[in-house]
Design a protein around this motif. Structure first.
Motif, PDB file in Angstrom:
ATOM      1  N   UNK A 179      38.488  -2.114 -17.428  1.00 43.31           N
ATOM      2  CA  UNK A 179      39.189  -2.841 -18.478  1.00 43.31           C
ATOM      3  C   UNK A 179      40.270  -3.737 -17.876  1.00 43.31           C
ATOM      4  N   UNK A 180      40.991  -3.226 -16.883  1.00 43.89           N
ATOM      5  CA  UNK A 180      42.065  -3.996 -16.251  1.00 43.89           C
ATOM      6  C   UNK A 180      41.519  -5.161 -15.420  1.00 43.89           C
ATOM      7  N   UNK A 181      40.340  -5.000 -14.803  1.00 49.74           N
ATOM      8  CA  UNK A 181      39.740  -6.056 -13.990  1.00 49.74           C
ATOM      9  C   UNK A 181      38.996  -7.090 -14.825  1.00 49.74           C
ATOM     10  N   UNK A 182      38.861  -6.841 -16.108  1.00 48.46           N
ATOM     11  CA  UNK A 182      38.169  -7.777 -16.986  1.00 48.46           C
ATOM     12  C   UNK A 182      36.670  -7.566 -17.029  1.00 48.46           C
ATOM     13  N   UNK A 183      36.160  -6.519 -16.378  1.00 44.92           N
ATOM     14  CA  UNK A 183      34.728  -6.239 -16.407  1.00 44.92           C
ATOM     15  C   UNK A 183      34.297  -5.675 -17.762  1.00 44.92           C
TER      16      UNK A 183
END
Length: 105
Positions: free
Chosen positions: A66-70
């Motif tokens: 979620x934090x990496x945008x995946x």
């Protein structure tokens, strides 16, 4: 509809309380809570299938994605607010939304 929503709300509260039993059992001796849970034919299946435990278990692998945008959260469209007039003030111009915008500026 109210009955169904009330039942869902009650089930969520029960799941939260059952999830809070884990730290309570680890802090205390836990024998009384554990034996009561094991002997209950209603609480034990709810405790064993608690979705809060699954969410917490999946958090270490889901949070970095979620934090990496995946992994993206679904977009939620909010309905447009109607333009409401100020009540009881015929001599005042503008809507509540206009007055609010003026106050923000």
């Amino acid at each position: 509809l109210g009955l169904i929503l009330g039942a869902v709300r009650g089930l969520i509260i029960i799941y939260i309380l059952l999830a809070l039993m884990v730290p309570a059992m680890s802090v205390s001796s836990g024998d009384l809570l554990k034996s009561g849970l094991d002997s209950s034919f209603i609480a034990k299946p709810l405790y064993d299938s608690n979705p809060i435990f699954r969410i917490i278990d999946n958090l270490p692998e889901t949070l970095p994605k979620l934090m990496d945008g995946e992994l993206e959260l679904p977009d939620i469209e909010l309905p447009e607010m109607p333009d409401m007039e100020l009540p009881g003030a015929d001599d005042q111009e503008g809507s509540l939304l206009d007055k609010f915008k003026e106050l923000q500026e």
